[in-house]
Design a protein around this motif. Structure first.
Motif, PDB file in Angstrom:
ATOM      1  N   PRO A   8      40.720  36.997  37.783  1.00  0.00           N
ATOM      2  CA  PRO A   8      41.524  35.793  37.922  1.00  0.00           C
ATOM      3  C   PRO A   8      41.506  35.317  39.156  1.00  0.00           C
ATOM      4  O   PRO A   8      41.078  36.111  40.501  1.00  0.00           O
ATOM      5  N   LEU A   9      41.400  34.083  39.660  1.00  0.00           N
ATOM      6  CA  LEU A   9      41.343  33.448  41.019  1.00  0.00           C
ATOM      7  C   LEU A   9      42.823  32.428  41.292  1.00  0.00           C
ATOM      8  O   LEU A   9      43.222  31.856  40.226  1.00  0.00           O
ATOM      9  N   SER A  10      42.700  32.193  42.521  1.00  0.00           N
ATOM     10  CA  SER A  10      43.907  31.246  42.865  1.00  0.00           C
ATOM     11  C   SER A  10      43.609  30.019  42.502  1.00  0.00           C
ATOM     12  O   SER A  10      42.492  29.595  42.182  1.00  0.00           O
ATOM     13  N   PRO A  11      44.585  29.266  42.056  1.00  0.00           N
ATOM     14  CA  PRO A  11      46.202  29.594  42.256  1.00  0.00           C
ATOM     15  C   PRO A  11      46.925  30.388  41.233  1.00  0.00           C
ATOM     16  O   PRO A  11      48.077  30.351  41.175  1.00  0.00           O
ATOM     17  N   GLU A  12      46.050  31.223  40.414  1.00  0.00           N
ATOM     18  CA  GLU A  12      46.860  32.045  39.595  1.00  0.00           C
ATOM     19  C   GLU A  12      47.740  32.969  40.512  1.00  0.00           C
ATOM     20  O   GLU A  12      47.368  33.537  41.358  1.00  0.00           O
ATOM     21  N   ARG A  13      48.912  33.491  40.051  1.00  0.00           N
ATOM     22  CA  ARG A  13      49.616  34.209  40.785  1.00  0.00           C
ATOM     23  C   ARG A  13      49.510  35.560  40.948  1.00  0.00           C
ATOM     24  O   ARG A  13      50.474  36.376  40.127  1.00  0.00           O
ATOM     25  N   THR A  14      48.612  36.144  41.285  1.00  0.00           N
ATOM     26  CA  THR A  14      48.006  37.451  41.021  1.00  0.00           C
ATOM     27  C   THR A  14      47.425  37.740  42.314  1.00  0.00           C
ATOM     28  O   THR A  14      46.416  37.084  42.830  1.00  0.00           O
ATOM     29  N   THR A  20      39.604  38.936  45.170  1.00  0.00           N
ATOM     30  CA  THR A  20      38.296  38.307  45.041  1.00  0.00           C
ATOM     31  C   THR A  20      37.948  37.513  45.937  1.00  0.00           C
ATOM     32  O   THR A  20      36.775  37.719  46.314  1.00  0.00           O
ATOM     33  N   LEU A  21      38.678  36.358  46.473  1.00  0.00           N
ATOM     34  CA  LEU A  21      37.847  35.567  47.394  1.00  0.00           C
ATOM     35  C   LEU A  21      37.671  36.150  48.613  1.00  0.00           C
ATOM     36  O   LEU A  21      36.848  35.864  49.318  1.00  0.00           O
ATOM     37  N   ARG A  22      38.410  37.145  49.057  1.00  0.00           N
ATOM     38  CA  ARG A  22      38.330  37.766  50.491  1.00  0.00           C
ATOM     39  C   ARG A  22      36.976  38.676  50.392  1.00  0.00           C
ATOM     40  O   ARG A  22      36.169  38.670  51.235  1.00  0.00           O
ATOM     41  N   ALA A  72      21.517  40.281  34.738  1.00  0.00           N
ATOM     42  CA  ALA A  72      21.905  40.298  35.804  1.00  0.00           C
ATOM     43  C   ALA A  72      21.766  41.802  36.480  1.00  0.00           C
ATOM     44  O   ALA A  72      21.556  42.803  35.722  1.00  0.00           O
ATOM     45  N   ASP A  73      21.734  41.863  37.834  1.00  0.00           N
ATOM     46  CA  ASP A  73      21.458  43.318  38.272  1.00  0.00           C
ATOM     47  C   ASP A  73      22.787  44.131  38.258  1.00  0.00           C
ATOM     48  O   ASP A  73      22.747  45.367  37.913  1.00  0.00           O
ATOM     49  N   ALA A  74      23.990  43.447  38.288  1.00  0.00           N
ATOM     50  CA  ALA A  74      25.315  44.137  37.881  1.00  0.00           C
ATOM     51  C   ALA A  74      26.291  43.213  37.624  1.00  0.00           C
ATOM     52  O   ALA A  74      26.151  41.967  38.001  1.00  0.00           O
ATOM     53  N   ILE A  75      27.442  43.599  37.030  1.00  0.00           N
ATOM     54  CA  ILE A  75      28.778  42.922  36.434  1.00  0.00           C
ATOM     55  C   ILE A  75      29.719  43.718  36.961  1.00  0.00           C
ATOM     56  O   ILE A  75      29.858  44.781  36.680  1.00  0.00           O
ATOM     57  N   PHE A  76      30.581  43.095  37.747  1.00  0.00           N
ATOM     58  CA  PHE A  76      31.859  43.681  38.229  1.00  0.00           C
ATOM     59  C   PHE A  76      33.232  43.032  37.414  1.00  0.00           C
ATOM     60  O   PHE A  76      33.309  41.650  37.347  1.00  0.00           O
ATOM     61  N   THR A 192      35.918  55.882  44.714  1.00  0.00           N
ATOM     62  CA  THR A 192      37.013  55.549  45.242  1.00  0.00           C
ATOM     63  C   THR A 192      36.733  54.809  46.945  1.00  0.00           C
ATOM     64  O   THR A 192      36.229  55.423  47.403  1.00  0.00           O
ATOM     65  N   LEU A 193      36.896  53.593  46.506  1.00  0.00           N
ATOM     66  CA  LEU A 193      36.613  52.901  47.921  1.00  0.00           C
ATOM     67  C   LEU A 193      38.117  52.205  48.421  1.00  0.00           C
ATOM     68  O   LEU A 193      38.979  51.829  47.556  1.00  0.00           O
ATOM     69  N   SER A 194      38.306  52.201  49.745  1.00  0.00           N
ATOM     70  CA  SER A 194      39.488  51.534  50.219  1.00  0.00           C
ATOM     71  C   SER A 194      39.699  50.204  50.034  1.00  0.00           C
ATOM     72  O   SER A 194      38.603  49.471  50.249  1.00  0.00           O
ATOM     73  N   LEU A 195      40.751  49.871  49.441  1.00  0.00           N
ATOM     74  CA  LEU A 195      41.163  48.372  49.089  1.00  0.00           C
ATOM     75  C   LEU A 195      40.792  47.492  50.629  1.00  0.00           C
ATOM     76  O   LEU A 195      41.326  48.032  51.521  1.00  0.00           O
ATOM     77  N   PRO A 196      39.913  46.208  50.252  1.00  0.00           N
ATOM     78  CA  PRO A 196      39.489  45.804  51.670  1.00  0.00           C
ATOM     79  C   PRO A 196      40.635  44.595  51.854  1.00  0.00           C
ATOM     80  O   PRO A 196      41.236  44.024  51.080  1.00  0.00           O
ATOM     81  N   TYR A 197      40.656  44.098  53.108  1.00  0.00           N
ATOM     82  CA  TYR A 197      41.437  43.362  53.857  1.00  0.00           C
ATOM     83  C   TYR A 197      41.190  42.886  54.972  1.00  0.00           C
ATOM     84  O   TYR A 197      40.996  43.813  56.047  1.00  0.00           O
ATOM     85  N   PRO A 198      40.513  41.607  55.352  1.00  0.00           N
ATOM     86  CA  PRO A 198      40.469  41.395  56.554  1.00  0.00           C
ATOM     87  C   PRO A 198      41.205  41.109  57.369  1.00  0.00           C
ATOM     88  O   PRO A 198      42.395  40.641  57.293  1.00  0.00           O
TER      89      PRO A 198
END
Length: 439
Positions: A8-14, A20-22, A72-76, A192-198
């Motif tokens: 899902p992508l903005s402006p969806e409210r999640t 995803t955009l980050r 595709a090499d990979a799909i997420f 297990t990867l730490s959730l990213p946030y700039p």
């Protein structure tokens, strides 16, 4: 490297859309990236800004792009707990295998909603409960439908994490398993990867306390679920002896079944509670920067890593969290931890301490921001994604093989009008052919 990304992508409210955009801003620097999202973003006079930056397709064009997806090499695939945002993604993952990014470890709400929306959905989901977890689960489901079991009880006991990941050759989690969740079978490929946030520049908005001398608290995000503890927080505020010195702001979606206005009137809290509604990111960050405390309780935890917590730390806003699951592992200097058994009294204790010593909030918030900068880098997260995307096909094969066998079995059954027993020899010959694909 060609990578496809379903979300899902903005402006969806999640917040998964913001995640995803980050991530994709950095990911697109290193690969040929294609986004897949809801068709609503591809019509209308106003297109979201990300449409100009990324190659993107609506879910409705999945069939036409099968060749590109298979090459595709990979799909997420991003999987969360709200079926409204993720049902098409689950369907796609069952068609073309990829890596499931599991934003929750407990997916009961999503899977139950997906099945119950189908024709004869209640019966289908009841059968799924029995097949996946046994006869007792089927009985528990019937009790839930009658109102004799709570959603929280079923969600904790029957997480459906493995079922949600069907079609994935690998899974990514952002937190460790929760304390009270039954252990699931380890996936062949799981990270297990730490959730990213700039960590962005601090806004340094004036503290709301300076306006009226009150302690300003914020509860934000999707507030409809019982595990967000909104009702319990309001009850604690009503019982607090100094409630006139507390101001609680609610920002985000409050589920329509949660009669918030009538509850506030009943509790006599209309003066203490302000409903901000769903705010754009910049306005939410301004509110965070001016707040004295973010209340981010989650009980029972769904095994989620909280993007809300990272957003708060980005503005050095101090937070109170439930002392369970991934939150219990956080350092004591970055959050206040609240035990569910003493929730009201410990919340009141935090309010007492902050009214006496506002500087304690500043120190907690700064410690949280330092942890964000140290552990939640977008660049390191993307580097891990690229390593995962480079996993050789021979290592993906054993995970994908059973899915392909089921698909070919169904195809053979329909094409040749075979009984299930007659499909077995056909599968034996297909097995030999499929195995050569992964050598």
């Amino acid at each position: 490297m060609r990578i496809h990304w379903f979300s899902p992508l903005s402006p969806e409210r999640t917040d998964i859309g913001h995640f995803t955009l980050r991530v994709c801003e950095e990911l697109a620097k290193h690969c040929d990236l294609t986004l897949w999202t809801h068709p609503q973003h591809f019509s209308g006079p106003q297109q979201p800004s990300w449409r100009k930056r990324y190659k993107a397709f609506p879910y409705s064009e999945f069939e036409q792009q099968l060749e590109a997806l298979n090459r595709a090499d990979a799909i997420f695939y991003n999987i969360g707990n709200n079926a409204a945002f993720h049902r098409e993604i689950l369907d796609a993952m069952r068609r073309v295998p990829g890596v499931a990014i599991m934003h929750d470890r407990c997916l009961f709400e999503c899977i139950s909603s997906v099945y119950r929306e189908k024709p004869h959905g209640e019966r289908l989901f009841s059968q799924l409960m029995e097949v996946t977890y046994g006869p007792e689960a089927k009985s528990d489901n019937a009790a839930w439908l009658k109102g004799d079991r709570s959603l929280d009880q079923l969600a904790t006991q029957y997480p459906f994490d493995e079922h949600a990941a069907l079609g994935a050759w690998g899974t990514i989690h952002h937190s460790d398993p929760v304390d009270d969740q039954p252990p699931s079978a380890p996936a062949p490929h799981s990270w297990t990867l730490s959730l990213p946030y700039p960590a962005e520049p601090l806004l340094n908005a004036p503290k709301l306390r300076e306006r009226d001398g009150c302690l300003h608290c914020l509860l934000f995000g999707y507030l409809g679920g019982p595990n967000r503890r909104l009702a319990e927080t309001l009850q604690a505020l009503k019982a607090y002896p100094q409630k006139d010195r507390i101001r609680l702001h609610l920002a985000g979606e409050v589920h329509e079944n949660f009669k918030i206005d009538s509850l506030l009137a009943k509790l006599g809290l209309s003066e203490q509670v302000t409903r901000e509604g769903f705010l754009p990111e910049n306005e939410l960050d301004q509110l965070l920067s001016g707040s004295d405390l973010v209340i981010n309780l989650r009980f029972p935890t769904r095994g989620e890593a909280s993007g809300s917590l990272l957003r708060a730390w980005n503005q050095a806003a101090p937070s109170a969290v439930t002392n369970r699951g991934a939150y219990a592992q956080l350092p004591d200097d970055v959050v206040w931890k609240v035990d569910p058994e003493q929730e009201a009294s410990q919340l009141m204790g935090i309010w007492d301490s902050l009214l006496l010593d506002p500087q304690a909030a500043v120190e907690k918030g700064q410690a949280g921001r330092r942890l964000l900068q140290r552990k939640h880098s977008v660049e390191s997260y993307v580097a891990s994604l690229l390593e995962i995307a480079a996993t050789p096909g021979i290592e993906r094969g054993p995970t994908i093989l059973p899915l392909l066998e089921q698909r070919y079995a169904l195809f053979a059954q329909q094409l040749f009008q075979l009984s299930p027993e007659d499909v077995v020899p056909v599968l034996s010959s297909l097995d030999r052919e499929l195995e050569t694909w992964f050598r």
